[in-house]
Design a protein around this motif. Structure first.
Motif, PDB file in Angstrom:
ATOM      1  N   HIS A  46      -1.348   7.249  36.406  1.00  0.00           N
ATOM      2  CA  HIS A  46      -0.630   6.626  37.509  1.00  0.00           C
ATOM      3  C   HIS A  46      -0.607   5.121  37.263  1.00  0.00           C
ATOM      4  O   HIS A  46      -1.230   4.618  36.323  1.00  0.00           O
ATOM      5  CB  HIS A  46      -1.320   6.927  38.847  1.00  0.00           C
ATOM      6  N   CYS A  47       0.096   4.400  38.090  1.00  0.00           N
ATOM      7  CA  CYS A  47       0.109   2.937  37.990  1.00  0.00           C
ATOM      8  C   CYS A  47       0.316   2.341  39.377  1.00  0.00           C
ATOM      9  O   CYS A  47       0.653   3.056  40.331  1.00  0.00           O
ATOM     10  CB  CYS A  47       1.186   2.437  37.014  1.00  0.00           C
ATOM     11  N   HIS A  48       0.089   1.041  39.492  1.00  0.00           N
ATOM     12  CA  HIS A  48       0.274   0.315  40.744  1.00  0.00           C
ATOM     13  C   HIS A  48       1.165  -0.895  40.498  1.00  0.00           C
ATOM     14  O   HIS A  48       1.257  -1.386  39.370  1.00  0.00           O
ATOM     15  CB  HIS A  48      -1.077  -0.183  41.292  1.00  0.00           C
ATOM     16  N   ARG A  49       1.787  -1.386  41.555  1.00  0.00           N
ATOM     17  CA  ARG A  49       2.542  -2.636  41.404  1.00  0.00           C
ATOM     18  C   ARG A  49       1.620  -3.841  41.559  1.00  0.00           C
ATOM     19  O   ARG A  49       2.057  -4.980  41.485  1.00  0.00           O
ATOM     20  CB  ARG A  49       3.692  -2.705  42.404  1.00  0.00           C
ATOM     21  N   HIS A  50       0.345  -3.579  41.786  1.00  0.00           N
ATOM     22  CA  HIS A  50      -0.657  -4.631  41.893  1.00  0.00           C
ATOM     23  C   HIS A  50      -1.489  -4.716  40.606  1.00  0.00           C
ATOM     24  O   HIS A  50      -1.598  -3.747  39.860  1.00  0.00           O
ATOM     25  CB  HIS A  50      -1.638  -4.342  43.037  1.00  0.00           C
ATOM     26  N   ILE A  51      -2.087  -5.859  40.379  1.00  0.00           N
ATOM     27  CA  ILE A  51      -3.196  -5.972  39.433  1.00  0.00           C
ATOM     28  C   ILE A  51      -4.388  -5.282  40.090  1.00  0.00           C
ATOM     29  O   ILE A  51      -4.650  -5.469  41.276  1.00  0.00           O
ATOM     30  CB  ILE A  51      -3.539  -7.453  39.158  1.00  0.00           C
ATOM     31  N   GLN A  52      -5.116  -4.481  39.335  1.00  0.00           N
ATOM     32  CA  GLN A  52      -6.274  -3.781  39.893  1.00  0.00           C
ATOM     33  C   GLN A  52      -7.551  -4.217  39.201  1.00  0.00           C
ATOM     34  O   GLN A  52      -7.629  -4.247  37.975  1.00  0.00           O
ATOM     35  CB  GLN A  52      -6.120  -2.265  39.742  1.00  0.00           C
ATOM     36  N   LEU A  53      -8.562  -4.559  39.992  1.00  0.00           N
ATOM     37  CA  LEU A  53      -9.908  -4.751  39.484  1.00  0.00           C
ATOM     38  C   LEU A  53     -10.688  -3.515  39.878  1.00  0.00           C
ATOM     39  O   LEU A  53     -11.016  -3.314  41.047  1.00  0.00           O
ATOM     40  CB  LEU A  53     -10.567  -6.003  40.079  1.00  0.00           C
ATOM     41  N   LEU A  54     -10.960  -2.646  38.905  1.00  0.00           N
ATOM     42  CA  LEU A  54     -11.666  -1.394  39.159  1.00  0.00           C
ATOM     43  C   LEU A  54     -13.142  -1.598  38.856  1.00  0.00           C
ATOM     44  O   LEU A  54     -13.519  -1.839  37.706  1.00  0.00           O
ATOM     45  CB  LEU A  54     -11.059  -0.283  38.300  1.00  0.00           C
ATOM     46  N   CYS A  55     -13.986  -1.508  39.877  1.00  0.00           N
ATOM     47  CA  CYS A  55     -15.411  -1.809  39.742  1.00  0.00           C
ATOM     48  C   CYS A  55     -16.241  -0.536  39.907  1.00  0.00           C
ATOM     49  O   CYS A  55     -16.021   0.234  40.847  1.00  0.00           O
ATOM     50  CB  CYS A  55     -15.867  -2.801  40.811  1.00  0.00           C
ATOM     51  N   ALA A  56     -17.192  -0.339  39.003  1.00  0.00           N
ATOM     52  CA  ALA A  56     -18.147   0.762  39.139  1.00  0.00           C
ATOM     53  C   ALA A  56     -19.398   0.213  39.818  1.00  0.00           C
ATOM     54  O   ALA A  56     -20.153  -0.542  39.212  1.00  0.00           O
ATOM     55  CB  ALA A  56     -18.485   1.348  37.778  1.00  0.00           C
ATOM     56  N   PRO A  73     -19.471   0.921  33.007  1.00  0.00           N
ATOM     57  CA  PRO A  73     -20.789   1.303  33.520  1.00  0.00           C
ATOM     58  C   PRO A  73     -21.080   0.560  34.829  1.00  0.00           C
ATOM     59  O   PRO A  73     -20.307  -0.322  35.239  1.00  0.00           O
ATOM     60  CB  PRO A  73     -21.727   0.840  32.404  1.00  0.00           C
ATOM     61  N   PRO A  74     -22.175   0.891  35.505  1.00  0.00           N
ATOM     62  CA  PRO A  74     -22.509   0.213  36.763  1.00  0.00           C
ATOM     63  C   PRO A  74     -22.583  -1.300  36.595  1.00  0.00           C
ATOM     64  O   PRO A  74     -23.059  -1.808  35.573  1.00  0.00           O
ATOM     65  CB  PRO A  74     -23.890   0.786  37.112  1.00  0.00           C
ATOM     66  N   GLY A  75     -22.068  -2.007  37.587  1.00  0.00           N
ATOM     67  CA  GLY A  75     -22.112  -3.464  37.542  1.00  0.00           C
ATOM     68  C   GLY A  75     -21.015  -4.085  36.712  1.00  0.00           C
ATOM     69  O   GLY A  75     -21.050  -5.287  36.436  1.00  0.00           O
ATOM     70  N   HIS A  76     -20.010  -3.299  36.319  1.00  0.00           N
ATOM     71  CA  HIS A  76     -18.909  -3.799  35.511  1.00  0.00           C
ATOM     72  C   HIS A  76     -17.576  -3.410  36.140  1.00  0.00           C
ATOM     73  O   HIS A  76     -17.511  -2.556  37.017  1.00  0.00           O
ATOM     74  CB  HIS A  76     -18.994  -3.261  34.080  1.00  0.00           C
ATOM     75  N   ALA A  77     -16.513  -4.040  35.660  1.00  0.00           N
ATOM     76  CA  ALA A  77     -15.180  -3.781  36.200  1.00  0.00           C
ATOM     77  C   ALA A  77     -14.144  -3.936  35.094  1.00  0.00           C
ATOM     78  O   ALA A  77     -14.405  -4.556  34.061  1.00  0.00           O
ATOM     79  CB  ALA A  77     -14.873  -4.743  37.351  1.00  0.00           C
ATOM     80  N   LEU A  78     -12.961  -3.368  35.332  1.00  0.00           N
ATOM     81  CA  LEU A  78     -11.850  -3.511  34.398  1.00  0.00           C
ATOM     82  C   LEU A  78     -10.656  -4.094  35.128  1.00  0.00           C
ATOM     83  O   LEU A  78     -10.288  -3.621  36.208  1.00  0.00           O
ATOM     84  CB  LEU A  78     -11.465  -2.155  33.798  1.00  0.00           C
ATOM     85  N   LEU A  79     -10.046  -5.120  34.548  1.00  0.00           N
ATOM     86  CA  LEU A  79      -8.811  -5.686  35.079  1.00  0.00           C
ATOM     87  C   LEU A  79      -7.637  -4.914  34.486  1.00  0.00           C
ATOM     88  O   LEU A  79      -7.430  -4.928  33.269  1.00  0.00           O
ATOM     89  CB  LEU A  79      -8.688  -7.163  34.703  1.00  0.00           C
ATOM     90  N   ILE A  80      -6.883  -4.243  35.329  1.00  0.00           N
ATOM     91  CA  ILE A  80      -5.767  -3.404  34.875  1.00  0.00           C
ATOM     92  C   ILE A  80      -4.449  -4.063  35.290  1.00  0.00           C
ATOM     93  O   ILE A  80      -4.244  -4.346  36.474  1.00  0.00           O
ATOM     94  CB  ILE A  80      -5.868  -1.998  35.487  1.00  0.00           C
TER      95      ILE A  80
END
Length: 273
Positions: A46-56, A73-80
């Motif tokens: 899937h995708c979003h029209r927003h920038i996503q910061l996905l945090c575990a 992993p825990p304590g990290h995030a990905l900028l999508i």
């Protein structure tokens, strides 16, 4: 990993669709969302029209895109990036908090698809923003929290946790099999033989498909495979042996070189979150 029942899968998919529709309809500059998913669930492409910061916040998730594969992993995030198709696979029970930003954040453009370390301030701001999500429109407190959160996201430190995955299906199958049972004794010549290639041809092929040498990819993949077990509190000695290391010292050296900390320190930090 335990297979999820169809009824549970249907409920999880329905929840994801509702969340996706809510995000798509919103015109807010910043959105926050919290979700918990069991091990073995995969959110479809899937995708979003927003920038996503996905945090575990807890657990480990694997995000796959056409540009590569990233473990969170825990304590990290990905900028999508906005509009990039991606799937999310849960390698353990996870608690994910996401921040969605409408495009226009030029300061983040060069940092897309990088794994970031989530600071204590960012963590606290995300939790507070989620708590205040239903605050009355125009609430000054939520405005201040989201403004500070946006500034903090731009300052999050980069972590070396990207793992490029090949597009070639045969090579991708070998890579996935390796992540399921990593071993530093795996040899390039064995992989080349499985694909009926010469050593030289396979070396060029692997570099072209992943952007990394076989040895560099193998080391990073071994690290990826270890992180879920560490986050769950498995003994470091056992993990080192499973990864094919003869002793904990060699495993610790590799781990410190890649993440800047020891496996035990990483495990303590993960379990404390």
């Amino acid at each position: 990993m335990k297979k999820l029942a169809q009824q549970q899968l249907d409920a999880l998919h329905a929840t994801h669709r509702r969340r996706h529709d809510w995000i798509a309809r919103s015109d807010s500059d910043v959105l926050v969302y919290s979700s918990d998913s069991p091990a073995g669930y995969t959110i479809p492409l899937h995708c979003h029209r927003h920038i996503q910061l996905l945090c575990a916040f807890s657990g480990v998730a694997l995000i796959e895109t056409e540009r590569g594969c990233w473990m969170i992993p825990p304590g990290h995030a990905l900028l999508i990036p906005a509009r990039l198709q991606h799937s999310v696979e849960t390698l353990s029970d996870v608690s994910i908090k996401s921040v969605y930003l409408l495009t226009g954040h030029d300061d983040l453009a060069e940092r897309m698809l990088q794994v970031l370390g989530v600071t204590e301030l960012a963590r606290a701001l995300i939790a507070e923003a989620i708590r205040l999500r239903d605050a009355p429109p125009g609430s000054r407190k939520i405005e201040l929290v989201l403004e500070l959160l946006t500034a903090e996201i731009a300052a999050l430190p980069v972590q070396p946790l990207g793992l490029p995955f090949p597009a070639d299906k045969r090579l991708a199958a070998l890579c996935r099999a390796y992540m399921a049972a990593p071993s530093v004794t795996e040899r390039l010549d064995d992989w080349a033989a499985k694909l009926a290639m010469s050593r030289r041809t396979f070396t060029r092929f692997f570099q072209r498909e992943t952007g990394l040498s076989f040895v560099a990819w193998r080391q990073q993949a071994s690290l990826f495979a270890c992180l879920p077990r560490l986050a769950e509190g498995a003994p470091v000695t056992r993990i080192a042996m499973l990864a094919g290391y003869d002793n904990v010292a060699a495993f610790t050296t590799m781990f410190r070189r890649r993440l800047g900390t020891t496996p035990r320190s990483y495990m303590k930090a993960s379990l404390a979150r």
